[in-house]
Design a protein around this motif. Structure first.
Motif, PDB file in Angstrom:
ATOM      1  N   ALA A 154       0.770  -1.122   0.207  1.00 37.98           N
ATOM      2  CA  ALA A 154       0.105  -0.025   0.116  1.00 37.98           C
ATOM      3  C   ALA A 154       0.857   1.323  -0.130  1.00 37.98           C
ATOM      4  O   ALA A 154       0.550   2.259  -0.703  1.00 37.98           O
ATOM      5  N   TRP A 155       2.030   1.258   0.865  1.00 42.69           N
ATOM      6  CA  TRP A 155       2.877   2.172   0.897  1.00 42.69           C
ATOM      7  C   TRP A 155       3.550   2.559  -0.582  1.00 42.69           C
ATOM      8  O   TRP A 155       3.644   4.027  -0.961  1.00 42.69           O
ATOM      9  N   VAL A 156       4.186   1.371  -0.860  1.00 39.97           N
ATOM     10  CA  VAL A 156       4.703   1.631  -2.336  1.00 39.97           C
ATOM     11  C   VAL A 156       3.778   2.239  -3.402  1.00 39.97           C
ATOM     12  O   VAL A 156       3.922   2.994  -4.169  1.00 39.97           O
ATOM     13  N   GLY A 157       2.580   1.591  -3.411  1.00 43.90           N
ATOM     14  CA  GLY A 157       1.648   2.115  -4.232  1.00 43.90           C
ATOM     15  C   GLY A 157       1.181   3.718  -4.187  1.00 43.90           C
ATOM     16  O   GLY A 157       1.008   4.453  -5.030  1.00 43.90           O
ATOM     17  N   THR A 158       1.058   3.976  -2.953  1.00 42.44           N
ATOM     18  CA  THR A 158       0.774   5.329  -2.679  1.00 42.44           C
ATOM     19  C   THR A 158       2.020   6.336  -2.992  1.00 42.44           C
ATOM     20  O   THR A 158       1.639   7.288  -3.778  1.00 42.44           O
ATOM     21  N   MET A 159       3.191   5.713  -3.052  1.00 48.26           N
ATOM     22  CA  MET A 159       4.381   6.751  -3.177  1.00 48.26           C
ATOM     23  C   MET A 159       4.421   6.890  -4.813  1.00 48.26           C
ATOM     24  O   MET A 159       4.526   7.843  -5.535  1.00 48.26           O
ATOM     25  N   ALA A 160       4.191   5.771  -5.534  1.00 50.79           N
ATOM     26  CA  ALA A 160       4.069   5.640  -7.035  1.00 50.79           C
ATOM     27  C   ALA A 160       3.043   6.498  -7.518  1.00 50.79           C
ATOM     28  O   ALA A 160       3.444   7.470  -8.452  1.00 50.79           O
ATOM     29  N   VAL A 161       1.873   6.758  -7.078  1.00 50.17           N
ATOM     30  CA  VAL A 161       0.827   7.406  -7.505  1.00 50.17           C
ATOM     31  C   VAL A 161       1.005   8.964  -7.108  1.00 50.17           C
ATOM     32  O   VAL A 161       0.671   9.909  -7.897  1.00 50.17           O
ATOM     33  N   LEU A 162       1.549   9.164  -5.768  1.00 53.88           N
ATOM     34  CA  LEU A 162       1.784  10.292  -5.518  1.00 53.88           C
ATOM     35  C   LEU A 162       2.847  11.322  -6.297  1.00 53.88           C
ATOM     36  O   LEU A 162       2.502  12.412  -6.905  1.00 53.88           O
ATOM     37  N   HIS A 163       4.044  10.527  -6.422  1.00 57.73           N
ATOM     38  CA  HIS A 163       5.091  11.177  -7.380  1.00 57.73           C
ATOM     39  C   HIS A 163       4.854  11.203  -8.709  1.00 57.73           C
ATOM     40  O   HIS A 163       5.093  12.112  -9.388  1.00 57.73           O
ATOM     41  N   TRP A 164       4.012  10.299  -9.269  1.00 56.90           N
ATOM     42  CA  TRP A 164       3.619  10.480 -10.631  1.00 56.90           C
ATOM     43  C   TRP A 164       2.550  11.532 -10.828  1.00 56.90           C
ATOM     44  O   TRP A 164       2.886  12.573 -11.596  1.00 56.90           O
ATOM     45  N   MET A 165       1.723  11.790 -10.077  1.00 57.11           N
ATOM     46  CA  MET A 165       0.749  13.059  -9.920  1.00 57.11           C
ATOM     47  C   MET A 165       1.420  14.172  -9.836  1.00 57.11           C
ATOM     48  O   MET A 165       1.232  15.215 -10.576  1.00 57.11           O
ATOM     49  N   VAL A 166       2.360  14.318  -9.047  1.00 59.87           N
ATOM     50  CA  VAL A 166       3.305  15.677  -8.860  1.00 59.87           C
ATOM     51  C   VAL A 166       3.767  15.917  -9.794  1.00 59.87           C
ATOM     52  O   VAL A 166       3.956  17.157 -10.394  1.00 59.87           O
ATOM     53  N   THR A 167       4.520  14.897 -10.539  1.00 55.70           N
ATOM     54  CA  THR A 167       5.045  15.160 -11.822  1.00 55.70           C
ATOM     55  C   THR A 167       4.256  15.841 -12.967  1.00 55.70           C
ATOM     56  O   THR A 167       4.507  16.678 -13.534  1.00 55.70           O
ATOM     57  N   LEU A 168       3.142  15.116 -13.091  1.00 53.31           N
ATOM     58  CA  LEU A 168       2.213  15.636 -13.919  1.00 53.31           C
ATOM     59  C   LEU A 168       1.612  16.945 -13.700  1.00 53.31           C
ATOM     60  O   LEU A 168       1.566  17.651 -14.628  1.00 53.31           O
ATOM     61  N   VAL A 169       1.474  17.142 -12.392  1.00 52.25           N
ATOM     62  CA  VAL A 169       0.753  18.497 -12.187  1.00 52.25           C
ATOM     63  C   VAL A 169       2.085  19.664 -12.580  1.00 52.25           C
ATOM     64  O   VAL A 169       1.642  20.774 -13.023  1.00 52.25           O
ATOM     65  N   ASN A 170       3.327  19.170 -12.076  1.00 55.50           N
ATOM     66  CA  ASN A 170       3.935  20.471 -12.428  1.00 55.50           C
ATOM     67  C   ASN A 170       4.631  20.584 -13.885  1.00 55.50           C
ATOM     68  O   ASN A 170       5.562  21.438 -14.199  1.00 55.50           O
ATOM     69  N   SER A 171       3.966  19.556 -14.677  1.00 55.11           N
ATOM     70  CA  SER A 171       4.415  19.613 -16.074  1.00 55.11           C
ATOM     71  C   SER A 171       3.604  20.500 -16.857  1.00 55.11           C
ATOM     72  O   SER A 171       2.266  20.362 -16.626  1.00 55.11           O
ATOM     73  N   PRO A 172       3.824  21.345 -17.780  1.00 58.16           N
ATOM     74  CA  PRO A 172       3.092  22.362 -18.308  1.00 58.16           C
ATOM     75  C   PRO A 172       1.939  21.394 -19.389  1.00 58.16           C
ATOM     76  O   PRO A 172       2.423  20.366 -19.891  1.00 58.16           O
ATOM     77  N   SER A 173       0.816  21.964 -19.480  1.00 55.88           N
ATOM     78  CA  SER A 173      -0.191  21.086 -20.310  1.00 55.88           C
ATOM     79  C   SER A 173       0.071  21.556 -21.927  1.00 55.88           C
ATOM     80  O   SER A 173       0.737  22.755 -22.411  1.00 55.88           O
ATOM     81  N   THR A 174      -0.161  20.561 -22.835  1.00 59.68           N
ATOM     82  CA  THR A 174       0.179  20.870 -24.434  1.00 59.68           C
ATOM     83  C   THR A 174      -1.261  21.481 -24.923  1.00 59.68           C
ATOM     84  O   THR A 174      -1.250  21.743 -26.030  1.00 59.68           O
ATOM     85  N   VAL A 175      -2.345  21.186 -24.417  1.00 59.83           N
ATOM     86  CA  VAL A 175      -3.760  21.332 -24.710  1.00 59.83           C
ATOM     87  C   VAL A 175      -3.629  23.101 -24.760  1.00 59.83           C
ATOM     88  O   VAL A 175      -3.797  23.716 -23.396  1.00 59.83           O
ATOM     89  N   GLU A 176      -3.872  23.496 -25.505  1.00 55.84           N
ATOM     90  CA  GLU A 176      -4.012  25.278 -25.494  1.00 55.84           C
ATOM     91  C   GLU A 176      -5.496  25.319 -25.935  1.00 55.84           C
ATOM     92  O   GLU A 176      -6.401  25.140 -26.452  1.00 55.84           O
ATOM     93  N   THR A 177      -5.977  26.355 -24.735  1.00 55.46           N
ATOM     94  CA  THR A 177      -7.292  26.940 -24.680  1.00 55.46           C
ATOM     95  C   THR A 177      -7.220  28.399 -24.525  1.00 55.46           C
ATOM     96  O   THR A 177      -6.199  28.944 -24.070  1.00 55.46           O
ATOM     97  N   PRO A 178      -8.336  29.213 -25.015  1.00 52.76           N
ATOM     98  CA  PRO A 178      -8.295  30.844 -24.801  1.00 52.76           C
ATOM     99  C   PRO A 178      -8.426  31.085 -23.380  1.00 52.76           C
ATOM    100  O   PRO A 178      -7.977  32.206 -23.125  1.00 52.76           O
ATOM    101  N   THR A 179      -8.751  30.494 -22.477  1.00 49.15           N
ATOM    102  CA  THR A 179      -9.019  30.845 -21.270  1.00 49.15           C
ATOM    103  C   THR A 179      -7.787  30.054 -20.302  1.00 49.15           C
ATOM    104  O   THR A 179      -7.299  29.358 -20.703  1.00 49.15           O
ATOM    105  N   ASP A 180      -7.784  30.519 -18.860  1.00 47.42           N
ATOM    106  CA  ASP A 180      -7.034  29.852 -18.003  1.00 47.42           C
ATOM    107  C   ASP A 180      -7.276  28.570 -17.875  1.00 47.42           C
ATOM    108  O   ASP A 180      -6.512  27.714 -17.662  1.00 47.42           O
ATOM    109  N   ALA A 181      -8.582  28.416 -17.736  1.00 50.72           N
ATOM    110  CA  ALA A 181      -9.134  26.845 -17.674  1.00 50.72           C
ATOM    111  C   ALA A 181      -8.963  26.045 -18.815  1.00 50.72           C
ATOM    112  O   ALA A 181      -9.197  26.434 -19.900  1.00 50.72           O
TER     113      ALA A 181
END
Lengths: 259, 715
Positions: free
Chosen positions: B476-503
């Motif tokens: 459970a701990w290893v799984g939590t770490m894998a998901v947490l670090h994956w998610m943080v990495t994704l959140v910190n990467s810029p998006s490639t989808v361009e939209t006219p608004t912030d959202a």
């Protein structure tokens, strides 16, 4: 008997190896009301003690003090050589040594019978699940309801629930069993099935302390009867002495009302 | 509780298989169904007072329904504004060439829903064919009335757009005119007549069950009242741009829907005898699947919706109506849903339910994060950084933490465990202090991971056990770490989808996303707050009470303004919060306070004896709370919790006020500003309300089923 007298008496008794429960001048108040008033008593290993008394006499309070469901305020309680204080580790240790059966069963309604019994062995005793389940099934066999393992408490009759509750307490392999009016909430036709289990338990050599109104049980099984009133121990003796020739007036009055 | 729960294997018969089989032999002799007249007589006209109430309220309902249907089917309604803007309403400006991502999300949810329903849901007895048939015919009848009750007096311009209602043009048949003018007087008179009839029959003593005259009389009067309403509709209708026949032929597709619904209902009704009609049950799920399938397939038959417009003319260009562009993906979604459902049912038959329940629930919790950050956002990963920092750090915490967990869950760890845990907590706190004073550099996610490890270390001894138990915890701990670090990495990467608004996405998409993340944040907070408020430790109690009272006492909208506009000023220089995140935090803090109060109610419902029994068998406080108290408390609080979930879902419409292009704002501000639909608001708002209602209603229905299954209130 004053508290200091009791203390002297007890220091000698404490030396005895087979003392399971030692109470020494135990006092407890609920607000201004004194529920326990200088309770002093010793319960030996393999002894079955029945506590009698009118309602409000402090029987339940006393038995609940022994595994710290209630905290006493003065005096000492020593269970299996460990004194009950506010130290959490002592309390945890005593609770895993002492099984308790309640008037209202208090089974966990959201767990199956099997889970009710295996929960504490797995999480408190750290037993492997398979082992705990094996033990649980053996205990259900012992209390006579092996076929109810997968059901939920709400699907069982009162007598069956109380037997599950006994199995749950036994699953911790306790050295002492406390019974707090185990048959008072049962329909009359179910009382005997619970008492039979308790008698079997007594014969197997378990140290038991039983608060009950079942005089038949007291007469047949008890090694000793303790009569309480107003938070005090009025009289102690063998069932024979107690039921045939009580020495105290209050005991006689109680027996005349109840028998 | 008398109802079994949890383990589906415990259920003796699977209702899904049982419905097709013979119903169990009834001991009681079958009572035949009542005829329509008898049913009306017994239920609606059983006494004078009952008749009066029936008549008055059916007229009131007729008036209200008339208004609503009139509004919907009026020529003045520009429903094209809604049909044309479907894409806007649901996703706002999410780029069209990236739309496959949206369908992946919908597909993932379809598969998960299908699996969950198939694996875990009990279908219950289902709907009887009789009820189904009545519902089908009833829906058909309501639509038919809607088509007939039109509001035809419109004056149109050259392009067929309604300009305004023309009342002056009403002229013609004098009786119809008179009826139109005096409709309410006539209705009142009919009502009085009804009342008089009721009194008359009462004094006659014929108001008995057997007497049919009063019922017939009432029925005639009610029908006459309805007739007045309809006549009043058509009184002014003859003179406007279209004839009755034209109007009806314009609605040919609606009539077809009526014919299909009524036809299907009638076929079911007359196809089976009275007894079989009542005793044959169809699982509600199958009705839903078939209904959804018919809707999806209809897209292949008829090109629903409008999409393109050209020089003010609306044209359904080949290949570009809503139905044309979405029928293929919707068909795939439908197939996924049904396929996953079948798979779930197969697994259930193989008794895999209890084993798959936890993984499935975990998947549900993870899905929103993965779908939003990995699928919708399409992050642009910096692979050098990922390989040099992110992956090594995740591996380090997984291994190090795994070892710590393994060590600390040893059954006889004792004092050494306590000391280890305290040291870890001290280091975790030191990391944050050091970061504040710039003593040494440590990535924020490393500090978070360390803090998490320290908390786990503190709690570890409560979960000590044998080998297999410890292996599970390490996994459970290893799984939590894998998901947490994956998610943080994704959140910190810029998006490639361009939209006219912030959202990234707007419309209903953002409504759902904000609601889901709000609840995922608020629910654990609510549980912790409720526990803290009922704790024995005064500091927890005071803090939790303070929090709850403050956040319940502040209007939600001020919280939203604070977190979207002001909060950024309090953050360090290099940090800022996008509007959506700010709003979600505001919603979550607010909801958490309410959820906490609901859960506290549940906690108080857990009996004293449960605590005593847990203590008597030697459970620690943490174990008692997790295994005994919370499961029972949450079960009791399901009804208020669902109420709060529905409220939160609807409250997300406040996003419109803080300037985010959510579902409501698109309907209210965006569509009405388009040059083709200037000022067209009501249609969009009605549509938005309808979609909100569908979701909220289904949530409340679902909670009723859950309550029933868990036997809340039956102990």
């Amino acid at each position: 008997m004053s508290v200091s007298d009791a203390t002297t008496a007890l220091t000698e008794e404490l030396a005895a190896r087979d003392d399971m429960i030692v109470c020494e001048g135990v006092n407890k108040w609920f607000g201004d009301f004194q529920a326990l008033d200088g309770i002093t008593a010793v319960i030996k290993e393999r002894e079955v003690v029945v506590v009698l008394g009118p309602s409000g006499s402090g029987k339940s309070t006393w038995i609940r003090c022994i595994n710290r469901l209630e905290a006493h305020q003065e005096g000492r309680i020593v269970v299996d050589g460990v004194e009950l204080t506010n130290d959490v580790r002592n309390i945890e240790r005593i609770r895993s040594e002492v099984g308790m059966v309640f008037q209202q069963f208090n089974l966990f309604p959201h767990l199956t019978v099997l889970d009710n019994i295996t929960l504490a062995p797995i999480w408190v005793r750290k037993r492997p699940r398979d082992e705990a389940e094996e033990l649980a099934r053996a205990l259900l066999e012992r209390v006579g309801i092996p076929e109810q393992a997968e059901k939920y408490p709400g699907q069982l009759s009162g007598g069956q629930q109380q037997r599950v509750a006994i199995a749950r307490a036994l699953a911790m392999e306790p050295r002492i069993m406390l019974f707090d009016e185990p048959t008072s909430a049962l329909d009359p036709e179910m009382i005997s099935e619970v008492l039979d289990v308790m008698k079997e338990l007594a014969r197997s050599g378990m140290t038991m302390m039983v608060v009950t109104h079942e005089m038949g049980f007291a007469r047949e099984v008890a090694d000793r009867v303790i009569f309480m009133e107003d938070g005090q121990i009025v009289e102690t003796g063998t069932p024979e002495h107690f039921f045939t020739n009580p020495s105290e007036e209050r005991t006689k009055l109680f027996l005349s009302q109840i028998l | 509780m008398t109802v079994p729960m949890g383990d589906p294997a415990a259920a003796a018969v699977d209702p899904a298989e049982a419905w097709a089989a013979e119903p169990e032999p009834a001991q009681k002799p079958e009572e035949p169904s009542l005829s329509m007249g008898e049913w009306l007589g017994r239920n609606l006209f059983s006494s004078a007072v009952n008749s009066l109430l029936t008549v008055v309220f059916s007229l009131l309902v007729l008036l209200v329904v008339r208004g609503l249907l009139n509004f919907m089917f009026s020529e003045e309604r520009t429903w094209r504004a809604v049909k044309t803007n479907m894409r806007f309403l649901f996703t706002h400006a999410y780029p069209q060439d990236q739309y496959a991502r949206i369908w992946v999300c919908v597909g993932a949810i379809a598969v998960l829903s299908g699996l969950s329903i198939g694996l875990l849901a009990r279908t219950g007895a289902g709907i009887s064919v009789k009820k189904l048939s009545i519902n089908l015919m009833g829906t058909g009848a309501v639509i038919a009335v809607g088509i007939l009750l039109r509001e035809p007096s419109a004056v149109v311009d050259g392009e067929g757009m309604a300009l305004h209602r023309d009342l002056s043009a009403a002229a013609g048949d004098s009786f119809v005119d008179w009826l139109d003018a005096n409709a309410f007087a006539v209705l009142g008179a009919l009502l009085l007549a009804n009342l008089a009839l009721a009194v008359w029959f009462n004094f006659q003593g014929t108001y008995l069950r057997a007497a049919t005259e009063p019922r017939i009389a009432h029925g005639v009067l009610v029908l006459a009242s309805g007739g007045v309403l309809i006549v009043q509709q058509y009184a002014t209708g003859e003179i406007v741009r279209e004839s009755f026949a034209d109007a009806m032929s314009d609605r040919a597709w609606w009539w077809l829907a009526v014919a299909v619904l009524a036809g299907a209902g009638a076929a079911l009704w007359f196809g089976l005898g009275d007894a079989r009609r009542r005793n044959t049950f169809v699982p509600a799920m199958y009705v839903f699947f078939v209904g959804a399938g018919v809707m999806v397939l209809s897209g292949w038959v008829y090109p629903w919706g409008h999409y393109a417009f050209l020089e003010g003319e609306f044209i359904a260009e080949p290949g570009s109506t809503v139905a044309m562009t979405t029928r293929l993906p919707w068909t795939v979604m439908w197939a996924l849903l049904v396929g996953a459902f079948m798979l779930g049912r197969m697994l259930r038959a193989a008794r895999a339910g209890p084993k798959l329940r936890v993984p499935l629930n975990l998947l549900w919790v993870l899905t929103p994060f993965v779908l939003y950050w990995a699928v919708l956002r399409d992050p642009d990963l910096d692979w050098d950084h990922v390989l040099s920092t992110d992956i090594p750090m995740a591996v380090f915490f997984a291994v190090f933490g795994g070892l710590v967990v393994w060590y600390l869950t040893h059954p006889r760890i004792g004092e050494a465990g306590r000391i280890t845990a305290v040291v870890l907590v001290a280091v975790a706190v030191l990391n944050w202090v050091a970061a504040y004073f710039d003593w040494y550099a440590m990535l924020q996610k490393a500090r978070i991971s360390f803090l998490l490890l320290a908390v786990v270390a503190l709690l570890a001894h409560h979960f000590a056990g044998d080998r297999s138990q410890r292996m599970k915890l390490v996994a459970a701990w290893v799984g939590t770490m894998a998901v947490l670090h994956w998610m943080v990495t994704l959140v910190n990467s810029p998006s490639t989808v361009e939209t006219p608004t912030d959202a990234l996405i707007g419309g209903f998409g953002i409504t759902l996303i904000v609601a889901v993340f709000t609840l995922l944040l608020a629910f654990p907070m609510g549980v912790l707050l409720a526990l803290a408020r009922t704790s024995n430790l005064p500091i927890f109690r005071v803090l939790a009470t303070g929090y709850i009272e403050v956040f319940r006492g502040v209007p939600l909208i001020t919280l939203l303004f604070f977190f979207t506009l002001i909060f950024n000023l309090f953050l360090p220089q290099n940090m800022s919060l996008v509007d959506i995140a700010g709003a979600t935090i505001g919603f979550a803090l607010f909801s958490a306070a309410y959820l906490a109060e609901n859960i506290r109610g549940g906690l108080q419902a857990v009996r004293r004896g449960q605590y005593e029994a847990s203590d008597a068998v030697g459970l620690t406080t943490v174990q008692r709370t997790l295994f005994i108290v919370l499961p029972q408390a949450l079960r009791v609080s399901i009804p208020p919790l669902v109420g709060q979930v529905i409220a939160t879902f609807k409250e997300t419409s406040l996003l419109a006020v803080v300037g985010i292009f959510d579902f409501l704002r698109i309907a209210d501000k965006v569509i009405s500003a388009q040059s083709e639909f200037l000022g067209v608001k009501r249609e969009g708002l009605l549509f938005v309300s309808f979609i909100y209602w569908i979701f909220a209603y289904n949530m409340s229905k679902h909670s009723q089923r859950v309550e029933k299954r868990l036997g809340v209130g039956e102990r």
